[in-house]
Design a protein around this motif. Structure first.
Motif, PDB file in Angstrom:
ATOM      1  N   GLU A 138       0.807  -1.220   0.000  1.00  0.00           N
ATOM      2  CA  GLU A 138       0.000   0.000   0.000  1.00  0.00           C
ATOM      3  C   GLU A 138       0.843   1.275   0.000  1.00  0.00           C
ATOM      4  O   GLU A 138       0.302   2.371  -0.204  1.00  0.00           O
ATOM      5  N   LEU A 139       2.141   1.157   0.208  1.00  0.00           N
ATOM      6  CA  LEU A 139       3.012   2.326   0.132  1.00  0.00           C
ATOM      7  C   LEU A 139       3.354   2.693  -1.307  1.00  0.00           C
ATOM      8  O   LEU A 139       4.063   3.682  -1.559  1.00  0.00           O
ATOM      9  N   ASP A 140       2.877   1.887  -2.256  1.00  0.00           N
ATOM     10  CA  ASP A 140       2.902   2.233  -3.682  1.00  0.00           C
ATOM     11  C   ASP A 140       4.314   2.505  -4.198  1.00  0.00           C
ATOM     12  O   ASP A 140       4.558   3.499  -4.891  1.00  0.00           O
ATOM     13  N   SER A 141       5.252   1.635  -3.819  1.00  0.00           N
ATOM     14  CA  SER A 141       6.649   1.751  -4.264  1.00  0.00           C
ATOM     15  C   SER A 141       7.257   3.088  -3.865  1.00  0.00           C
ATOM     16  O   SER A 141       8.103   3.651  -4.580  1.00  0.00           O
ATOM     17  N   GLY A 142       6.829   3.612  -2.730  1.00  0.00           N
ATOM     18  CA  GLY A 142       7.281   4.926  -2.285  1.00  0.00           C
ATOM     19  C   GLY A 142       8.550   4.891  -1.460  1.00  0.00           C
ATOM     20  O   GLY A 142       9.352   3.960  -1.554  1.00  0.00           O
ATOM     21  N   ARG A 143       8.718   5.910  -0.618  1.00  0.00           N
ATOM     22  CA  ARG A 143       9.927   6.074   0.190  1.00  0.00           C
ATOM     23  C   ARG A 143       9.701   5.428   1.556  1.00  0.00           C
ATOM     24  O   ARG A 143       8.815   5.830   2.306  1.00  0.00           O
ATOM     25  N   ILE A 144      10.534   4.449   1.866  1.00  0.00           N
ATOM     26  CA  ILE A 144      10.344   3.648   3.072  1.00  0.00           C
ATOM     27  C   ILE A 144      11.536   3.811   3.994  1.00  0.00           C
ATOM     28  O   ILE A 144      12.698   3.732   3.562  1.00  0.00           O
ATOM     29  N   MET A 154      18.333  -5.204  10.166  1.00  0.00           N
ATOM     30  CA  MET A 154      18.850  -5.749   8.911  1.00  0.00           C
ATOM     31  C   MET A 154      17.783  -6.577   8.199  1.00  0.00           C
ATOM     32  O   MET A 154      17.697  -6.574   6.961  1.00  0.00           O
ATOM     33  N   HIS A 155      16.998  -7.312   8.952  1.00  0.00           N
ATOM     34  CA  HIS A 155      15.939  -8.149   8.380  1.00  0.00           C
ATOM     35  C   HIS A 155      14.965  -7.285   7.578  1.00  0.00           C
ATOM     36  O   HIS A 155      14.655  -7.588   6.417  1.00  0.00           O
ATOM     37  N   HIS A 156      14.483  -6.217   8.187  1.00  0.00           N
ATOM     38  CA  HIS A 156      13.590  -5.298   7.490  1.00  0.00           C
ATOM     39  C   HIS A 156      14.289  -4.638   6.300  1.00  0.00           C
ATOM     40  O   HIS A 156      13.725  -4.539   5.204  1.00  0.00           O
ATOM     41  N   ALA A 157      15.502  -4.158   6.533  1.00  0.00           N
ATOM     42  CA  ALA A 157      16.200  -3.376   5.514  1.00  0.00           C
ATOM     43  C   ALA A 157      16.463  -4.183   4.243  1.00  0.00           C
ATOM     44  O   ALA A 157      16.403  -3.636   3.131  1.00  0.00           O
ATOM     45  N   LEU A 158      16.729  -5.460   4.390  1.00  0.00           N
ATOM     46  CA  LEU A 158      17.008  -6.287   3.221  1.00  0.00           C
ATOM     47  C   LEU A 158      15.732  -6.733   2.513  1.00  0.00           C
ATOM     48  O   LEU A 158      15.757  -7.035   1.316  1.00  0.00           O
ATOM     49  N   MET A 159      14.619  -6.782   3.222  1.00  0.00           N
ATOM     50  CA  MET A 159      13.353  -7.169   2.609  1.00  0.00           C
ATOM     51  C   MET A 159      12.688  -6.023   1.850  1.00  0.00           C
ATOM     52  O   MET A 159      12.157  -6.200   0.757  1.00  0.00           O
ATOM     53  N   LEU A 160      12.706  -4.848   2.427  1.00  0.00           N
ATOM     54  CA  LEU A 160      11.813  -3.769   2.008  1.00  0.00           C
ATOM     55  C   LEU A 160      12.101  -3.142   0.647  1.00  0.00           C
ATOM     56  O   LEU A 160      11.194  -2.522   0.064  1.00  0.00           O
ATOM     57  N   PRO A 161      13.301  -3.273   0.059  1.00  0.00           N
ATOM     58  CA  PRO A 161      13.459  -2.736  -1.290  1.00  0.00           C
ATOM     59  C   PRO A 161      12.490  -3.318  -2.312  1.00  0.00           C
ATOM     60  O   PRO A 161      12.245  -2.699  -3.353  1.00  0.00           O
ATOM     61  N   ASP A 162      11.899  -4.474  -2.042  1.00  0.00           N
ATOM     62  CA  ASP A 162      10.878  -5.012  -2.941  1.00  0.00           C
ATOM     63  C   ASP A 162       9.593  -4.199  -2.892  1.00  0.00           C
ATOM     64  O   ASP A 162       8.725  -4.349  -3.766  1.00  0.00           O
ATOM     65  N   TRP A 163       9.456  -3.339  -1.889  1.00  0.00           N
ATOM     66  CA  TRP A 163       8.244  -2.534  -1.729  1.00  0.00           C
ATOM     67  C   TRP A 163       8.479  -1.035  -1.954  1.00  0.00           C
ATOM     68  O   TRP A 163       7.521  -0.278  -1.994  1.00  0.00           O
ATOM     69  N   GLY A 164       9.719  -0.611  -2.053  1.00  0.00           N
ATOM     70  CA  GLY A 164       9.967   0.803  -2.295  1.00  0.00           C
ATOM     71  C   GLY A 164      11.420   1.163  -2.033  1.00  0.00           C
ATOM     72  O   GLY A 164      12.238   0.332  -1.624  1.00  0.00           O
ATOM     73  N   THR A 165      11.763   2.436  -2.271  1.00  0.00           N
ATOM     74  CA  THR A 165      13.112   2.939  -2.030  1.00  0.00           C
ATOM     75  C   THR A 165      13.356   2.993  -0.523  1.00  0.00           C
ATOM     76  O   THR A 165      12.633   3.669   0.206  1.00  0.00           O
ATOM     77  N   THR A 166      14.372   2.282  -0.074  1.00  0.00           N
ATOM     78  CA  THR A 166      14.527   2.017   1.358  1.00  0.00           C
ATOM     79  C   THR A 166      15.750   2.707   1.945  1.00  0.00           C
ATOM     80  O   THR A 166      16.845   2.664   1.372  1.00  0.00           O
ATOM     81  N   THR A 167      15.549   3.330   3.113  1.00  0.00           N
ATOM     82  CA  THR A 167      16.630   3.946   3.875  1.00  0.00           C
ATOM     83  C   THR A 167      16.631   3.354   5.281  1.00  0.00           C
ATOM     84  O   THR A 167      15.597   3.313   5.946  1.00  0.00           O
ATOM     85  N   LEU A 168      17.793   2.901   5.716  1.00  0.00           N
ATOM     86  CA  LEU A 168      17.963   2.380   7.071  1.00  0.00           C
ATOM     87  C   LEU A 168      18.466   3.495   7.977  1.00  0.00           C
ATOM     88  O   LEU A 168      19.520   4.095   7.716  1.00  0.00           O
ATOM     89  N   PHE A 169      17.725   3.794   9.029  1.00  0.00           N
ATOM     90  CA  PHE A 169      18.127   4.773  10.040  1.00  0.00           C
ATOM     91  C   PHE A 169      18.650   4.009  11.251  1.00  0.00           C
ATOM     92  O   PHE A 169      17.892   3.346  11.966  1.00  0.00           O
ATOM     93  N   THR A 170      19.959   4.094  11.473  1.00  0.00           N
ATOM     94  CA  THR A 170      20.586   3.270  12.509  1.00  0.00           C
ATOM     95  C   THR A 170      20.220   3.723  13.914  1.00  0.00           C
ATOM     96  O   THR A 170      20.325   2.950  14.869  1.00  0.00           O
ATOM     97  N   ASN A 171      19.811   4.973  14.091  1.00  0.00           N
ATOM     98  CA  ASN A 171      19.235   5.474  15.345  1.00  0.00           C
ATOM     99  C   ASN A 171      20.158   5.349  16.544  1.00  0.00           C
ATOM    100  O   ASN A 171      19.711   5.294  17.692  1.00  0.00           O
ATOM    101  N   GLY A 172      21.454   5.255  16.280  1.00  0.00           N
ATOM    102  CA  GLY A 172      22.409   5.179  17.380  1.00  0.00           C
ATOM    103  C   GLY A 172      22.446   3.851  18.110  1.00  0.00           C
ATOM    104  O   GLY A 172      23.107   3.726  19.151  1.00  0.00           O
ATOM    105  N   PHE A 214      13.655  13.676   6.689  1.00  0.00           N
ATOM    106  CA  PHE A 214      13.449  12.771   5.558  1.00  0.00           C
ATOM    107  C   PHE A 214      11.951  12.557   5.391  1.00  0.00           C
ATOM    108  O   PHE A 214      11.269  12.098   6.319  1.00  0.00           O
ATOM    109  N   ASN A 215      11.438  12.912   4.222  1.00  0.00           N
ATOM    110  CA  ASN A 215      10.003  12.760   3.932  1.00  0.00           C
ATOM    111  C   ASN A 215       9.741  11.340   3.437  1.00  0.00           C
ATOM    112  O   ASN A 215      10.168  10.967   2.349  1.00  0.00           O
ATOM    113  N   LEU A 216       9.050  10.567   4.252  1.00  0.00           N
ATOM    114  CA  LEU A 216       8.837   9.156   3.966  1.00  0.00           C
ATOM    115  C   LEU A 216       7.347   8.865   3.797  1.00  0.00           C
ATOM    116  O   LEU A 216       6.494   9.580   4.317  1.00  0.00           O
ATOM    117  N   ASP A 217       7.061   7.780   3.068  1.00  0.00           N
ATOM    118  CA  ASP A 217       5.677   7.325   2.925  1.00  0.00           C
ATOM    119  C   ASP A 217       5.297   6.324   4.007  1.00  0.00           C
ATOM    120  O   ASP A 217       4.110   6.131   4.290  1.00  0.00           O
TER     121      ASP A 217
END
Length: 294
Positions: A138-144, A154-172, A214-217
């Motif tokens: 439902e994010l329509d290949s948007g910014r994730i 890492m699990h999420h980060a490696l999966m999610l490019p199939d659903w949109g442009t993906t950025t991992l925020f390490t959050n310290g 960062f403007n994300l969907d």
């Protein structure tokens, strides 16, 4: 009255377990506090035949169908204590006293403890999620964005490019090592360091401590999960899962305590309506077989 089976939790797994037992003409007591885990989401996805339906519609229709069976009793209440006794189990409820059953099914789900970030809780189930299969399309290949709470990001980060442009925020809390960075590069995932300050905006604008926005969907993150204390009261064995403990069960979803069964998120380290319904079938059948075998 001594019920054949008491089911604690009337969401998808509990309803599914109850249906198997009702069709076996067993006396079933359903006790539900009305706190479905996915109550924050507007729609549910990935469940064949119900894709895109509102979660409350799926639950309400399931309850309506279950209550067509005359051997099922529904009690809107919370169970505060459970105990084993000579003929089975007792449950003490908040408003309706103590009730007894020969078998007990725990379909209590889990509680999500969310990252303590301003604006995240209000967007949980709406713009912040945990399951790509449930909400990624439902994010329509948007910014994730992937908000790290541990190395499990890492699990999420490696999966999610199939659903949109993906950025991992390490959050310290997490820094990819050389091998992990190479995996992220191969999947086209960008990495942003620094602590996350807040999430705001109509969608999901993520702001870092250094002021960058960062403007994300949509954002995906891992919560920590807690299960009901009822299982601990009974002495049920637990297994450490990736986000928290869950109940250890056998193939028929019986716990380490004979006569106590568990299904749904409380016994499976994965959360989806389809999986919960499937696990409920196994627990309901398992409880029925145990009644037959004595």
């Amino acid at each position: 009255m001594m019920y054949d089976v008491i089911i604690v939790g009337g969401s998808y797994a509990g309803l599914s377990a109850g249906l198997q037992l009702a069709r076996a003409r067993r006396q079933v007591l359903m006790i539900d506090a009305g706190q479905r885990r996915n109550r924050f989401a507007a729609t549910s996805h990935g469940f064949l035949g119900q894709d895109g339906q509102a979660p409350e519609f799926i639950a309400a229709e399931g309850r309506r169908q279950l209550m067509e069976y005359p051997t099922v009793t529904w009690l809107q209440d919370s169970v505060v204590q459970t105990a084993e006794q000579a003929q089975g189990f007792s449950v003490r409820t908040e408003h309706n006293g103590t009730l007894q059953g020969k078998r007990l099914i725990l379909a209590t789900g889990v509680v999500d403890d969310l990252p303590d970030i301003d604006g995240l809780k209000e967007r949980w189930g709406k713009r912040v999620f945990h399951c790509p299969y449930c909400h990624g399309y439902e994010l329509d290949s948007g910014r994730i964005g992937v908000l790290a709470t541990s190395s499990l990001a890492m699990h999420h980060a490696l999966m999610l490019p199939d659903w949109g442009t993906t950025t991992l925020f390490t959050n310290g809390v997490f820094t990819p090592d050389t091998e992990q960075q190479a995996q992220l590069d191969r999947r086209g995932v960008s990495v942003q360091s620094g602590a996350v300050r807040r999430i705001s905006g109509e969608r999901a604008d993520l702001e870092l401590d250094d002021g960058r926005v960062f403007n994300l969907d949509g954002i995906f993150t891992m919560s920590r999960t807690r299960i009901s204390p009822l299982a601990e009261q009974l002495g049920c064995g637990m297994t450490d899962g990736p986000t928290g403990p869950y109940l250890h069960t056998n193939d028929m979803r019986q716990t380490s305590v004979p006569g106590v069964f568990a299904c749904g998120d409380t016994s499976l380290a994965a959360g989806s309506v389809a999986l919960a319904v499937a696990e409920g079938v196994r627990a309901g059948v398992g409880a029925h077989v145990s009644l037959i075998n004595g």
